[in-house]
Write a protein that holds these residues in place. Sequence first.
Motif, PDB file in Angstrom:
ATOM      1  N   ASP A 172       0.808  -1.229   0.000  1.00 38.78           N
ATOM      2  CA  ASP A 172       0.000   0.000   0.000  1.00 38.78           C
ATOM      3  C   ASP A 172       0.836   1.270   0.000  1.00 38.78           C
ATOM      4  N   TYR A 208       3.149   2.156  -1.718  1.00 36.00           N
ATOM      5  CA  TYR A 208       3.532   2.600  -3.060  1.00 36.00           C
ATOM      6  C   TYR A 208       2.325   2.848  -3.955  1.00 36.00           C
ATOM      7  N   ALA A 209       1.168   3.040  -3.339  1.00 32.54           N
ATOM      8  CA  ALA A 209      -0.062   3.204  -4.121  1.00 32.54           C
ATOM      9  C   ALA A 209      -0.011   4.427  -5.031  1.00 32.54           C
ATOM     10  N   GLU A 210       0.660   5.498  -4.591  1.00 36.96           N
ATOM     11  CA  GLU A 210       0.676   6.730  -5.377  1.00 36.96           C
ATOM     12  C   GLU A 210       1.735   6.738  -6.466  1.00 36.96           C
ATOM     13  N   THR A 211       2.634   5.783  -6.453  1.00 38.36           N
ATOM     14  CA  THR A 211       3.710   5.782  -7.452  1.00 38.36           C
ATOM     15  C   THR A 211       3.639   4.534  -8.323  1.00 38.36           C
ATOM     16  N   GLN A 232       1.645   1.850  -8.237  1.00 41.61           N
ATOM     17  CA  GLN A 232       0.343   1.343  -8.688  1.00 41.61           C
ATOM     18  C   GLN A 232      -0.155   2.112  -9.913  1.00 41.61           C
ATOM     19  N   ALA A 233       0.287   3.357 -10.065  1.00 40.07           N
ATOM     20  CA  ALA A 233      -0.068   4.103 -11.273  1.00 40.07           C
ATOM     21  C   ALA A 233       0.512   3.435 -12.509  1.00 40.07           C
TER      22      ALA A 233
END
Length: 278
Positions: free
Chosen positions: A197, A199-202, A204-205
């Motif tokens: 979770d 790394y959701a903003e980097t 996962q994109a």
Amino acid sequence: MKTWLITGCSSGLGRQLAEAVAARGDQLVATARSTDSLLPLCERYPETVRSISLDVTRAGDASKAVALAEHAFGGMDVLVNNAGFGFIGAIEEGEPSEYRPMFEVNVFGLIETIRAALPALRKRPGARIVNLSSGAGIAGSAGFGFYNATKFAVEGLSEALAQELGPLGLKVIVLEPGPFRTEFLGRSMAAAAREIDAYAETVQARRRYRETNDGRQAGDPAKAVAVILEAVDATNPPLHLPIGPRAHATAERKLEAFRADIAAWRDKSIATDFDALN
């Protein structure tokens, strides 16, 4: 007429390049792990195209392909190292069982194919080695760290190889394509099974990019192949060849950031030799 050996011809840019090489009348040894997909190409050009199974991670396969080129066509002029695949995942997310196979194909397989081909290529003044890097070989980005590492390795190896082979009359071209409408984001892109979770903003994109852009990339593979053919035919081809607007933009951003870092720390970072003796 040139004689080519191309790895990874079953799909993508490798397949498009193989088709173009055959169509213009050159001789070709087309390779893939399974040759079934190459049969139509061989049937259309029975005099000038041969196929052979080549898994770049399997010892001896590259030597057999080179031997076929020499036996069928008397030698070879161009080696294209196209075989490879990608991987999405944060550095923390990736497991060795997931990313090490990519290094075996993208780096070590490429190295062994080059080593197998060099004795034949050195017999042909003006021969070319074309190594497929990527925009990911120019600059790193979150989610592609392992893939970046393999392509940065290809870049460094190619630069050294160009210096070794230049005095012998051989040229090296590193292709750095951006996104082209091939199967790369589909069948040629693996992903880490674990998702963290944090790394959701980097990262996962990047996963979402793969899911939403497969088959919708802006790049036209036929136009990329035309550029590749022109570069191979050039008397003085470029060592680095970004292809597509995205790859060029990536290169420009990298150069600007690199220059900024160098300038900002120049005075301190160069003042590191021993003081001169009085």
